[in-house]
Design a protein around this motif. Structure first.
Motif, PDB file in Angstrom:
ATOM      1  N   LEU A 104      34.278 -35.313 -31.027  1.00 40.06           N
ATOM      2  CA  LEU A 104      33.000 -35.714 -30.450  1.00 40.06           C
ATOM      3  C   LEU A 104      32.572 -34.724 -29.369  1.00 40.06           C
ATOM      4  O   LEU A 104      31.402 -34.307 -29.310  1.00 40.06           O
ATOM      5  CB  LEU A 104      33.111 -37.124 -29.878  1.00 40.06           C
ATOM      6  CG  LEU A 104      31.820 -37.770 -29.363  1.00 40.06           C
ATOM      7  CD1 LEU A 104      30.803 -37.914 -30.489  1.00 40.06           C
ATOM      8  CD2 LEU A 104      32.125 -39.140 -28.759  1.00 40.06           C
ATOM      9  N   ALA A 105      33.513 -34.331 -28.506  1.00 43.99           N
ATOM     10  CA  ALA A 105      33.198 -33.347 -27.470  1.00 43.99           C
ATOM     11  C   ALA A 105      32.778 -32.020 -28.088  1.00 43.99           C
ATOM     12  O   ALA A 105      31.797 -31.390 -27.642  1.00 43.99           O
ATOM     13  CB  ALA A 105      34.407 -33.150 -26.557  1.00 43.99           C
ATOM     14  N   ASP A 106      33.478 -31.593 -29.109  1.00 40.39           N
ATOM     15  CA  ASP A 106      33.144 -30.333 -29.777  1.00 40.39           C
ATOM     16  C   ASP A 106      31.768 -30.403 -30.427  1.00 40.39           C
ATOM     17  O   ASP A 106      30.968 -29.470 -30.320  1.00 40.39           O
ATOM     18  CB  ASP A 106      34.213 -30.009 -30.824  1.00 40.39           C
ATOM     19  CG  ASP A 106      33.885 -28.744 -31.602  1.00 40.39           C
ATOM     20  OD1 ASP A 106      33.984 -27.651 -31.017  1.00 40.39           O
ATOM     21  OD2 ASP A 106      33.499 -28.854 -32.794  1.00 40.39           O
ATOM     22  N   PHE A 107      31.468 -31.500 -31.089  1.00 38.16           N
ATOM     23  CA  PHE A 107      30.186 -31.658 -31.789  1.00 38.16           C
ATOM     24  C   PHE A 107      29.020 -31.615 -30.802  1.00 38.16           C
ATOM     25  O   PHE A 107      27.995 -30.971 -31.060  1.00 38.16           O
ATOM     26  CB  PHE A 107      30.180 -32.975 -32.557  1.00 38.16           C
ATOM     27  CG  PHE A 107      28.903 -33.260 -33.305  1.00 38.16           C
ATOM     28  CD1 PHE A 107      28.580 -32.561 -34.454  1.00 38.16           C
ATOM     29  CD2 PHE A 107      28.025 -34.252 -32.860  1.00 38.16           C
ATOM     30  CE1 PHE A 107      27.397 -32.820 -35.143  1.00 38.16           C
ATOM     31  CE2 PHE A 107      26.852 -34.519 -33.539  1.00 38.16           C
ATOM     32  CZ  PHE A 107      26.540 -33.802 -34.682  1.00 38.16           C
ATOM     33  N   CYS A 108      29.163 -32.284 -29.671  1.00 40.78           N
ATOM     34  CA  CYS A 108      28.071 -32.392 -28.704  1.00 40.78           C
ATOM     35  C   CYS A 108      28.039 -31.227 -27.725  1.00 40.78           C
ATOM     36  O   CYS A 108      27.079 -31.095 -26.947  1.00 40.78           O
ATOM     37  CB  CYS A 108      28.172 -33.710 -27.938  1.00 40.78           C
ATOM     38  SG  CYS A 108      27.968 -35.174 -28.977  1.00 40.78           S
ATOM     39  N   GLY A 109      29.077 -30.389 -27.731  1.00 41.04           N
ATOM     40  CA  GLY A 109      29.082 -29.205 -26.896  1.00 41.04           C
ATOM     41  C   GLY A 109      29.574 -29.410 -25.480  1.00 41.04           C
ATOM     42  O   GLY A 109      29.206 -28.651 -24.576  1.00 41.04           O
TER      43      GLY A 109
END
Length: 386
Positions: A86-91
């Motif tokens: 989730l952190a990776d997807f949202c940056g």
């Protein structure tokens, strides 16, 4: 004998009845024939076979519940996997999953507003942000809706830690906050910006990466984001995304994290599957926005007062609470489920029908929904009372 200690409830119930504000629960059947424009299932994933299968697998592997708080036994490998992706997807640098978006908002507002701090809160914010402000030990100043200058003015009166708090997309009318301008106002005064992207994640940004990403704020060291897993991802739960030190602070200080049972594995598995599906099918985000625009265009052409949507929420204003209830009930009778927002859920006191623009709606279903709403509006008696 003394009277009932709950006698005051009868008076409040009477007042709600007189004002046309009585609310009732309507259990939804598993095989409901209604066309759903009432839920927050923006991407149409809540019943997607890939998502439900992932929920079932997670339950079989990890159990029906998390079995304890996240710091005891409630953190599984699945939770960690979801947070990283989730952190990776949202940056953002880091993420932390909560049992609900409400709990996430309570956690982050209270932990980022200690004694001596100032919280500047948008007048249109969601109840969870408002409750977080009420529980925070810092002072709260409510400012005009979507007004960066009002935020700038409020911050200018305070010395010490400060945070501006806003929805990214407001749940009543579906209008978007001016995030870039809010960030600029905060930076002028060394304040943090906290935004709730419940209605932006999965709909706005590159492939649904959210409103902060669309505004160029993803990964900023002074920005913290909350989100839900119960809307675009069709599951349950909430999350906070931001700098790693902020997330570590939440683990150690947020009461709704420390003392709450962790998110059920089935919900975590479903949310993770939804995230991965959205990565593969980013066009779902654009389709949700396209459906919202189509609903607005067709409803306004029929003479209804529909607010131009910035994401996937389409608001249709009604002349009174009673009319809004009647319109929603008549829509249901005609096979269409729509939301009905009335005071005190609406900050401006204007009652509305609230429509969900789902990515899986067909053009024919859009036309049908508009036809039903237009018809019930024309047939509704002007002075109907609940």
């Amino acid at each position: 004998m003394a009277g009932s200690p709950f006698a005051w409830i009868d008076e409040q119930a009477h007042q709600r009845l007189q004002a046309g504000l009585v609310r009732t629960l309507r259990p939804r059947a598993a095989d409901s024939p209604l066309l759903d424009l009432a839920s927050n299932d923006y991407l149409g994933l809540a019943r997607h076979p890939e998502i439900t299968a992932a929920a079932a697998r997670a339950a079989h592997r990890w159990g029906a519940g998390a079995t304890g708080s996240r710091l005891v036994s409630g953190t599984t490998e699945l939770h960690g996997e979801l947070e990283r992706e989730l952190a990776d997807f949202c940056g953002f640098e880091s993420a932390l999953v909560f049992s609900s978006g409400y709990a996430a908002n309570l956690a982050v507002v209270t932990t980022l507003a200690p004694h001596g701090s100032l919280v500047v809160s948008d007048a249109g914010n969601h109840a969870s942000l408002i409750d977080g402000c009420r529980l925070a030990r810092g002072a709260t100043q409510v400012v005009a809706h979507a007004d960066p200058d009002a935020v700038r003015k409020a911050l200018g009166t305070h010395e010490g830690p400060a945070v501006a708090v806003s929805d990214t997309v407001f749940s009543v009318d579906g209008d978007a906050a001016p995030l870039a301008e809010l960030a600029t106002a905060c930076r002028e005064h060394g304040a943090a910006l906290l935004v709730d992207d419940a209605h932006g994640l999965g709909v706005l940004g590159d492939g649904g990466r959210g409103a902060p990403q669309a505004a160029g704020l993803a990964g900023a060291p002074d920005v913290v984001v909350t989100a839900t897993l119960s809307k675009s991802f069709g599951s349950q739960g909430g999350a906070v995304l931001g700098p790693a030190p902020v997330i570590d602070h939440l683990v150690n200080a947020a009461r709704t994290f420390i003392f709450d049972t962790g998110l059920a594995p089935a919900a975590a598995g479903a949310a993770l599957a939804a995230l991965r599906l959205l990565r593969r099918e980013p066009e779902r985000a654009a389709r949700a926005r396209e459906v919202a625009t189509a609903l607005h265009t067709r409803l306004t052409a029929e003479g209804l007062e529909a607010v131009r949507p910035d994401a996937a929420v389409v608001s249709v204003r009604a002349p009174s609470p009673e009319q809004a209830v009647r319109w929603a009930a008549d829509c249901r009778e005609a096979g269409l489920a729509v939301g009905c927002f009335r005071p005190p859920s609406v900050p401006d006191g204007i009652s509305r029908l609230r429509l969900t623009a789902r990515a899986d709606l067909t053009d024919a279903q859009i036309e049908h929904a508009v036809g039903v709403i237009s018809s019930v509006r024309r047939q509704s008696p002007p002075n109907w009372r609940e």
